[in-house]
Design an enzyme around this catalytic site. Structure first.
Site, PDB file in Angstrom:
ATOM      1  N   LYS A  70       6.294   0.651  -7.518  1.00  0.00           N
ATOM      2  CA  LYS A  70       5.832   0.319  -6.158  1.00  0.00           C
ATOM      3  C   LYS A  70       5.333  -1.123  -6.122  1.00  0.00           C
ATOM      4  O   LYS A  70       5.695  -1.903  -5.243  1.00  0.00           O
ATOM      5  CB  LYS A  70       4.709   1.262  -5.747  1.00  0.00           C
ATOM      6  CG  LYS A  70       3.916   0.825  -4.523  1.00  0.00           C
ATOM      7  CD  LYS A  70       2.809   1.790  -4.136  1.00  0.00           C
ATOM      8  CE  LYS A  70       1.534   1.583  -4.893  1.00  0.00           C
ATOM      9  NZ  LYS A  70       0.661   0.525  -4.397  1.00  0.00           N
ATOM     10  N   ASN A  71       4.510  -1.498  -7.108  1.00  0.00           N
ATOM     11  CA  ASN A  71       3.852  -2.808  -7.063  1.00  0.00           C
ATOM     12  C   ASN A  71       4.744  -3.958  -7.502  1.00  0.00           C
ATOM     13  O   ASN A  71       4.317  -5.106  -7.460  1.00  0.00           O
ATOM     14  CB  ASN A  71       2.548  -2.773  -7.873  1.00  0.00           C
ATOM     15  CG  ASN A  71       1.511  -1.922  -7.171  1.00  0.00           C
ATOM     16  OD1 ASN A  71       1.697  -1.515  -6.015  1.00  0.00           O
ATOM     17  ND2 ASN A  71       0.427  -1.629  -7.858  1.00  0.00           N
TER      18      ASN A  71
ATOM     19  N   CYS B 297     -10.405  -1.445   2.059  1.00  0.00           N
ATOM     20  CA  CYS B 297      -9.881  -0.091   1.896  1.00  0.00           C
ATOM     21  C   CYS B 297     -10.942   0.662   1.098  1.00  0.00           C
ATOM     22  O   CYS B 297     -11.999   0.131   0.773  1.00  0.00           O
ATOM     23  CB  CYS B 297      -8.535  -0.104   1.172  1.00  0.00           C
ATOM     24  SG  CYS B 297      -8.681  -0.537  -0.543  1.00  0.00           S
TER      25      CYS B 297
ATOM     26  N   ARG C 192     -11.436  -6.202  -0.655  1.00  0.00           N
ATOM     27  CA  ARG C 192     -10.066  -6.707  -0.818  1.00  0.00           C
ATOM     28  C   ARG C 192      -9.812  -8.009  -0.024  1.00  0.00           C
ATOM     29  O   ARG C 192      -8.900  -8.109   0.772  1.00  0.00           O
ATOM     30  CB  ARG C 192      -9.040  -5.655  -0.435  1.00  0.00           C
ATOM     31  CG  ARG C 192      -9.261  -4.265  -0.991  1.00  0.00           C
ATOM     32  CD  ARG C 192      -9.021  -4.099  -2.465  1.00  0.00           C
ATOM     33  NE  ARG C 192      -7.660  -4.336  -2.890  1.00  0.00           N
ATOM     34  CZ  ARG C 192      -6.701  -3.414  -2.899  1.00  0.00           C
ATOM     35  NH1 ARG C 192      -6.946  -2.221  -2.443  1.00  0.00           N
ATOM     36  NH2 ARG C 192      -5.500  -3.705  -3.347  1.00  0.00           N
TER      37      ARG C 192
ATOM     38  N   ASP D  35      -5.631   0.517 -12.329  1.00  0.00           N
ATOM     39  CA  ASP D  35      -4.872   1.587 -11.659  1.00  0.00           C
ATOM     40  C   ASP D  35      -4.736   2.835 -12.512  1.00  0.00           C
ATOM     41  O   ASP D  35      -4.200   3.840 -12.043  1.00  0.00           O
ATOM     42  CB  ASP D  35      -3.474   1.082 -11.263  1.00  0.00           C
ATOM     43  CG  ASP D  35      -3.556   0.077 -10.127  1.00  0.00           C
ATOM     44  OD1 ASP D  35      -2.537  -0.556  -9.826  1.00  0.00           O
ATOM     45  OD2 ASP D  35      -4.655  -0.090  -9.559  1.00  0.00           O
TER      46      ASP D  35
ATOM     47  N   ARG E  19       1.992   7.705  -0.793  1.00  0.00           N
ATOM     48  CA  ARG E  19       2.159   6.248  -0.708  1.00  0.00           C
ATOM     49  C   ARG E  19       2.686   5.685  -2.026  1.00  0.00           C
ATOM     50  O   ARG E  19       3.348   4.661  -2.055  1.00  0.00           O
ATOM     51  CB  ARG E  19       0.801   5.588  -0.417  1.00  0.00           C
ATOM     52  CG  ARG E  19       0.200   5.994   0.891  1.00  0.00           C
ATOM     53  CD  ARG E  19      -1.003   5.176   1.208  1.00  0.00           C
ATOM     54  NE  ARG E  19      -0.706   3.753   1.015  1.00  0.00           N
ATOM     55  CZ  ARG E  19      -1.601   2.799   1.216  1.00  0.00           C
ATOM     56  NH1 ARG E  19      -2.822   3.107   1.584  1.00  0.00           N
ATOM     57  NH2 ARG E  19      -1.296   1.542   1.048  1.00  0.00           N
TER      58      ARG E  19
HETATM   59  C1  EPZ Z   1      -2.822  -5.392  -6.840  1.00  0.00           C
HETATM   60  O1  EPZ Z   1      -3.734  -5.437  -5.758  1.00  0.00           O
HETATM   61  C2  EPZ Z   1      -2.228  -3.998  -6.829  1.00  0.00           C
HETATM   62  N1  EPZ Z   1      -1.500  -3.792  -5.583  1.00  0.00           N
HETATM   63  C3  EPZ Z   1      -3.349  -2.967  -6.974  1.00  0.00           C
HETATM   64  O2  EPZ Z   1      -2.742  -1.682  -7.040  1.00  0.00           O
HETATM   65  C4  EPZ Z   1      -4.072  -3.233  -8.296  1.00  0.00           C
HETATM   66  O3  EPZ Z   1      -5.152  -2.325  -8.417  1.00  0.00           O
HETATM   67  C5  EPZ Z   1      -4.612  -4.680  -8.302  1.00  0.00           C
HETATM   68  O4  EPZ Z   1      -3.522  -5.601  -8.072  1.00  0.00           O
HETATM   69  C6  EPZ Z   1      -5.269  -5.037  -9.628  1.00  0.00           C
HETATM   70  O5  EPZ Z   1      -4.367  -4.863 -10.670  1.00  0.00           O
HETATM   71  C7  EPZ Z   1      -0.254  -4.337  -5.448  1.00  0.00           C
HETATM   72  O6  EPZ Z   1       0.250  -5.004  -6.332  1.00  0.00           O
HETATM   73  C8  EPZ Z   1       0.451  -4.077  -4.158  1.00  0.00           C
HETATM   74  P1  EPZ Z   1      -6.081  -8.412  -6.799  1.00  0.00           P
HETATM   75  P2  EPZ Z   1      -4.328  -6.856  -5.266  1.00  0.00           P
HETATM   76  O7  EPZ Z   1      -5.825  -9.464  -5.785  1.00  0.00           O
HETATM   77  O8  EPZ Z   1      -3.376  -7.932  -5.544  1.00  0.00           O
HETATM   78  C9  EPZ Z   1     -10.438  -9.915  -5.675  1.00  0.00           C
HETATM   79  C10 EPZ Z   1      -2.463   0.580  -6.506  1.00  0.00           C
HETATM   80  O9  EPZ Z   1      -3.190   1.553  -6.708  1.00  0.00           O
HETATM   81  N2  EPZ Z   1      -9.757 -10.884  -4.793  1.00  0.00           N
HETATM   82  O10 EPZ Z   1      -5.503  -8.579  -8.166  1.00  0.00           O
HETATM   83  O11 EPZ Z   1      -4.811  -6.677  -3.875  1.00  0.00           O
HETATM   84  C11 EPZ Z   1     -10.223  -8.470  -5.255  1.00  0.00           C
HETATM   85  O12 EPZ Z   1     -11.173  -8.093  -4.286  1.00  0.00           O
HETATM   86  C12 EPZ Z   1      -3.063  -0.720  -6.018  1.00  0.00           C
HETATM   87  O13 EPZ Z   1      -1.212   0.572  -6.691  1.00  0.00           O
HETATM   88  C13 EPZ Z   1     -10.516 -11.782  -4.051  1.00  0.00           C
HETATM   89  O14 EPZ Z   1     -11.752 -11.772  -4.107  1.00  0.00           O
HETATM   90  O15 EPZ Z   1      -5.575  -7.017  -6.220  1.00  0.00           O
HETATM   91  C14 EPZ Z   1     -10.399  -7.716  -6.559  1.00  0.00           C
HETATM   92  O16 EPZ Z   1     -11.779  -7.519  -6.791  1.00  0.00           O
HETATM   93  C15 EPZ Z   1      -4.550  -0.599  -5.758  1.00  0.00           C
HETATM   94  N3  EPZ Z   1      -9.885 -12.688  -3.249  1.00  0.00           N
HETATM   95  C16 EPZ Z   1      -9.838  -8.678  -7.602  1.00  0.00           C
HETATM   96  O17 EPZ Z   1      -9.855  -9.976  -6.984  1.00  0.00           O
HETATM   97  C17 EPZ Z   1      -8.507 -12.727  -3.154  1.00  0.00           C
HETATM   98  O18 EPZ Z   1      -7.978 -13.584  -2.411  1.00  0.00           O
HETATM   99  C18 EPZ Z   1      -8.403  -8.374  -8.044  1.00  0.00           C
HETATM  100  O19 EPZ Z   1      -7.654  -8.147  -6.873  1.00  0.00           O
HETATM  101  C19 EPZ Z   1      -7.747 -11.800  -3.917  1.00  0.00           C
HETATM  102  C20 EPZ Z   1      -8.397 -10.903  -4.738  1.00  0.00           C
END
Ligand code: EPZ
Length: 420
Positions: A22-23, A120, A125, A308, A400
């Site tokens: 998915k990701n 969420c 996020r 995850d 999902r």
């Molecule tokens: C991706 O989410 C995945 N989703 C998530 O999988 C996964 O848990 C996550 O990466 C971490 O590995 C997809 O790839 C579609 P991040 P993402 O940006 O990119 C903070 C699942 O269950 N952050 O790596 O949204 C954020 O709040 C899902 O399949 C900022 O502060 O996660 C978090 O604390 C859930 N500002 C950390 O960084 C930003 O601009 C990592 O988030 C971006 C992120």
């Protein structure tokens, strides 16, 4: 609203196939926005999130064709008539990964209007790093009335440094940089395998990218990209989830169309818990002990233990021998499954981003509620080992991210039924 009824106590045995990731599919489908030529993707998982994204792309003017029958996992996207670089709140609120259209739209159209995804269950996020990177590349970005408005005649290559490792932030900026004028360097880049799969697809489309999979990715912008055919990588989190389900039930399974690659941290922990794991070229086998030994985990960006997989390990620790400490360092609210597991009799104490889990001999079936995708998976695992019946409500969360979960579990001998 659909529910899942699980009759606990069955050992998982036998074989089932893993779907495309998915990701990886979500950012890779967005990459089609970067070219006027058709792009074909295979091994695309049939998930609600994928369906939502394809609807969003169609709204923008992208021609979406999906295979049928044996080719049901094939999707061809033709963005030659892309004329509406907008992602509305109605679309984005149901699938926050829609933010992944932002970078490609700015690069291809010179403008984009994308709803802020909002938070969420697992956290706020924010997408500030996505915005900061586009601004560094010359885009005028205003955040007004819940939308990100970005505009620029053509992005310029820049040196970008993200404040934290962000997977979709890295992916958005890498896609945007493909059509920028000059070289972009992304430092502190995410090293996840899904980032590498996206980079491989972009390179096949004519992009000039090096360093994907490391924390420094270099992208030399080109004038335009072409079409290609790309096979989505296997879903390592789906793989890990079924390994945990088999491990919790003392089972013995074989997962096909996947591999142990990219799962080292998870496999190490499953072996520490007492499982025998054998890797084949495109399959992985697990044989579990009668009862697992508790294993402590600490989530961190790839290649460390993936966030995850945290909820699934809380479920297996709930019935393991001994005590485990689980530390969640990525998201601020990713223990929603703990209270539901406690309803099943789990002995879990939460202190901030740390959970202490004391394994119990048996869980008791009950009605529980899914709150987010991976929390739902942990409730399924717990239901498989609980005494009696467990009913999981709000299982749209599961739909999902897990293709044909009920069928695959039944393939492995689980007593599971979907209730309308
Ligand atoms: C991706 O989410 C995945 N989703 C998530 O999988 C996964 O848990 C996550 O990466 C971490 O590995 C997809 O790839 C579609 P991040 P993402 O940006 O990119 C903070 C699942 O269950 N952050 O790596 O949204 C954020 O709040 C899902 O399949 C900022 O502060 O996660 C978090 O604390 C859930 N500002 C950390 O960084 C930003 O601009 C990592 O988030 C971006 C992120």
């Amino acid at each position: 609203m659909d529910k899942l009824l699980i009759e606990g106590g069955a050992r998982l045995t036998g074989e089932t196939a893993i779907s495309g990731a998915k990701n990886a599919a979500l950012p890779i489908l967005c990459a089609a926005l970067l070219t006027r030529e058709p792009v074909t993707f295979t091994n695309v998982p049939q998930l609600n999130d994928i369906g939502t994204l394809l609807k969003l792309l169609a709204q923008m003017g992208v021609k979406v064709s999906r295979g049928s029958g044996d080719d049901a996992d094939t999707v061809t996207l033709d963005a030659s008539a892309l004329d509406n670089p907008v992602a509305t709140y109605e679309m984005v609120k149901t699938m926050r990964a829609s933010i992944l259209v932002l970078g490609p739209l700015v690069a291809r159209c010179g403008e984009a209007k994308v709803s802020l995804p909002g938070g969420c269950a697992i956290g706020a996020r924010p997408v500030d790093q996505h915005i900061k990177g586009l601004q560094a590349m010359g885009a005028q970005v205003a955040v007004e009335h819940g939308y990100v408005h970005a505009k620029v005649p053509r992005l310029k290559g820049a040196r970008l440094f993200t404040d934290m490792v962000t997977v979709t932030g890295t992916e958005n900026l890498m896609m945007a940089a493909c059509l920028a004028d000059g070289e972009t360097v992304i430092e502190n880049a995410a090293r996840e395998p899904e980032v590498v799969d996206l980079a491989n697809c972009l390179v096949a489309m004519g992009a000039r990218i090096s360093g994907a999979g490391t924390d420094v990715i270099r992208i030399r912008g080109v004038e335009c990209l072409s079409g290609t055919t790309h096979r989505i990588m296997p879903d390592r989190i789906e793989t890990g989830t079924y390994l945990c389900a088999a491990a919790a039930t003392g089972g013995e399974i074989r997962l096909t169309r996947t591999s142990s690659a990219y799962l080292d941290a998870v496999i190490d922990k499953l072996m520490d818990a007492g499982c025998d794991i054998v890797s084949e070229r495109d399959a992985i086998r697990l044989k579990a002990p009668q009862r697992l030994t508790a294993v402590s985990i600490r989530t961190s960006p790839y290649p460390a233990f993936p966030t995850d997989m945290q909820a699934q390990f809380m479920a297996i620790n709930a019935v393991a021998n001994g005590a485990a400490v689980i530390r969640e360092t990525i998201f601020e609210n990713r223990f929603m499954h703990a209270v539901e597991l406690q309803r099943l009799g789990a002995d879990i104490r939460i202190d901030g981003n740390t959970a202490m889990v004391q394994g119990v001999a048996r869980l008791q079936g009950a009605t529980v509620m899914a709150t987010d995708l991976r929390a739902s998976a942990s409730l399924v695992i717990a239901g498989l080992v609980a005494e009696g019946e467990t009913v999981i409500e709000r299982i749209y969360h599961l739909d999902r991210g897990y293709e044909r979960l009920g069928q695959k579990l039944a393939d492995l001998g689980a007593r599971v039924r979907r209730l309308a």
